[in-house]
Scaffold this motif. Structure first.
Motif, mmCIF file in Angstrom:
data_model
loop_
_atom_site.group_PDB
_atom_site.id
_atom_site.type_symbol
_atom_site.label_atom_id
_atom_site.label_comp_id
_atom_site.label_asym_id
_atom_site.label_seq_id
_atom_site.Cartn_x
_atom_site.Cartn_y
_atom_site.Cartn_z
ATOM 1 N N LYS A 60 0.781 -1.126 0.237
ATOM 2 C CA LYS A 60 0.026 -0.028 -0.074
ATOM 3 C C LYS A 60 0.906 1.321 0.067
ATOM 4 C CE LYS A 60 -3.751 -2.553 2.340
ATOM 5 N NZ LYS A 60 -4.525 -2.606 3.878
ATOM 6 N N GLU A 61 1.857 1.247 0.828
ATOM 7 C CA GLU A 61 2.622 2.578 0.746
ATOM 8 C C GLU A 61 3.548 2.595 -0.193
ATOM 9 O OE1 GLU A 61 5.007 5.625 2.922
ATOM 10 O OE2 GLU A 61 2.977 4.936 2.533
ATOM 11 N N ARG A 64 1.250 4.218 -2.815
ATOM 12 C CA ARG A 64 1.258 5.520 -2.379
ATOM 13 C C ARG A 64 2.222 6.311 -2.967
ATOM 14 N NH1 ARG A 64 2.922 9.666 0.941
ATOM 15 N NH2 ARG A 64 4.406 8.179 2.136
ATOM 16 N N PRO A 67 2.668 5.579 -7.387
ATOM 17 C CA PRO A 67 1.680 5.209 -8.050
ATOM 18 C C PRO A 67 1.899 4.851 -9.690
ATOM 19 C CG PRO A 67 1.449 7.427 -7.799
ATOM 20 C CD PRO A 67 2.786 7.003 -7.166
ATOM 21 N N ASN A 102 -1.400 11.718 -3.159
ATOM 22 C CA ASN A 102 -0.494 10.780 -2.323
ATOM 23 C C ASN A 102 0.626 11.618 -1.474
ATOM 24 O OD1 ASN A 102 -2.101 8.940 -3.341
ATOM 25 N ND2 ASN A 102 -0.513 8.113 -4.624
ATOM 26 N N TRP A 108 -0.438 13.409 4.886
ATOM 27 C CA TRP A 108 0.783 12.575 5.271
ATOM 28 C C TRP A 108 1.788 13.257 5.918
ATOM 29 C CZ3 TRP A 108 -0.993 7.745 4.103
ATOM 30 C CH2 TRP A 108 -1.988 7.660 3.097
ATOM 31 N N VAL A 121 -7.213 0.835 0.179
ATOM 32 C CA VAL A 121 -6.521 1.455 -0.962
ATOM 33 C C VAL A 121 -7.608 0.914 -2.299
ATOM 34 C CG1 VAL A 121 -4.266 1.048 -1.018
ATOM 35 C CG2 VAL A 121 -5.383 -0.781 -1.585
ATOM 36 N N GLU A 127 -7.733 9.732 0.623
ATOM 37 C CA GLU A 127 -6.120 10.057 0.865
ATOM 38 C C GLU A 127 -5.265 9.264 -0.046
ATOM 39 O OE1 GLU A 127 -7.967 9.699 3.809
ATOM 40 O OE2 GLU A 127 -8.191 11.701 4.137
ATOM 41 N N LEU A 128 -5.628 7.978 -0.283
ATOM 42 C CA LEU A 128 -5.017 7.015 -1.226
ATOM 43 C C LEU A 128 -6.060 6.088 -2.051
ATOM 44 C CD1 LEU A 128 -2.429 5.621 -1.741
ATOM 45 C CD2 LEU A 128 -2.604 4.076 0.059
ATOM 46 N N PRO A 130 -5.269 4.481 -5.422
ATOM 47 C CA PRO A 130 -4.635 3.920 -6.827
ATOM 48 C C PRO A 130 -5.570 3.494 -7.743
ATOM 49 C CG PRO A 130 -4.001 2.592 -4.865
ATOM 50 C CD PRO A 130 -4.745 3.486 -4.268
#
Length: 197
Positions: A60-61, A64, A67, A102, A108, A121, A127-128, A130
């Motif tokens: 997931k990170e 972010r 992408p 992101n 963040w 996600v 906020e996220l 993708p």
């Protein structure tokens, strides 16, 4: 649909590996989780993915920070509306800059830092997202997430990875619709598991 998912899945796995090579402490924690949840006596299976919570946070990170689709598919306004104090007429095309969202410092803390965290996600957390959101989100989202997780888990479980000379990975991006790593990703691999596994 399958063709659209091949390069994006490849890019997602490549970015995740590149980030892990530049953050070896995160790589070690991921492999410790694999050893704890899967063991070194067998290969990773699809059923193991749900237990690999830290690996899910890594993926997931990486989605972010890197992408694969930094601009979401364009949308057309079907009615006049106001957005953030701006009048937007019907028929206006909107392109959502997912990369900018992101990297929003209001959302963040240290947005450019690689800090795996648990976040949705699948388009419910704005906020996220993708894969987009709503009825026009990516139809291959669930398959993509499972494939990236399974490929990455299998690779990290089977191999110790490093870079030639332990040099950092060049994280420059290429130009194109799919955000790929620009330089070749050179990875040194050594087995972690016995050959029969």
């Amino acid at each position: 649909m399958i063709a659209g998912g091949i390069d994006t899945t490849t890019a997602s796995v490549t970015w995740a590996i590149a980030l892990l090579l530049n953050h070896r402490h995160v790589l070690r924690k991921a492999q410790e989780e694999l050893d704890r949840c899967v063991s070194r006596d067998r290969a990773v299976t699809e059923e193991d993915i749900a237990k690999l919570v830290y690996l899910q946070a890594i993926v997931k990170e990486s989605m972010r920070l890197c992408p694969v689709g930094p601009l979401l598919n364009p949308r057309e306004f079907t009615a006049d509306c106001d957005v953030g104090g701006y009048r937007v007429p019907k028929g206006t095309w909107l392109m959502v800059n997912a990369w900018k969202i992101n990297m929003d410092a209001d959302v963040w803390a240290d947005p450019t830092e690689f800090r795996p965290k648990h976040i949705d996600v699948k388009g419910q957390n704005f906020e996220l997202f993708p894969f987009g959101s709503g009825r026009r989100s990516c139809p291959g989202m669930n398959l993509a997430i499972q494939m990236v997780l399974l490929v990455l888990a299998s690779f990290l479980h089977v191999f110790e990875i490093s870079t030639p000379g332990d040099k950092p990975v060049d994280m420059r991006e290429s130009v194109g619709l799919t955000n790929m790593i620009a330089a070749s990703l050179d990875v040194v691999v050594n087995p972690r598991l016995l050959p029969n596994i």
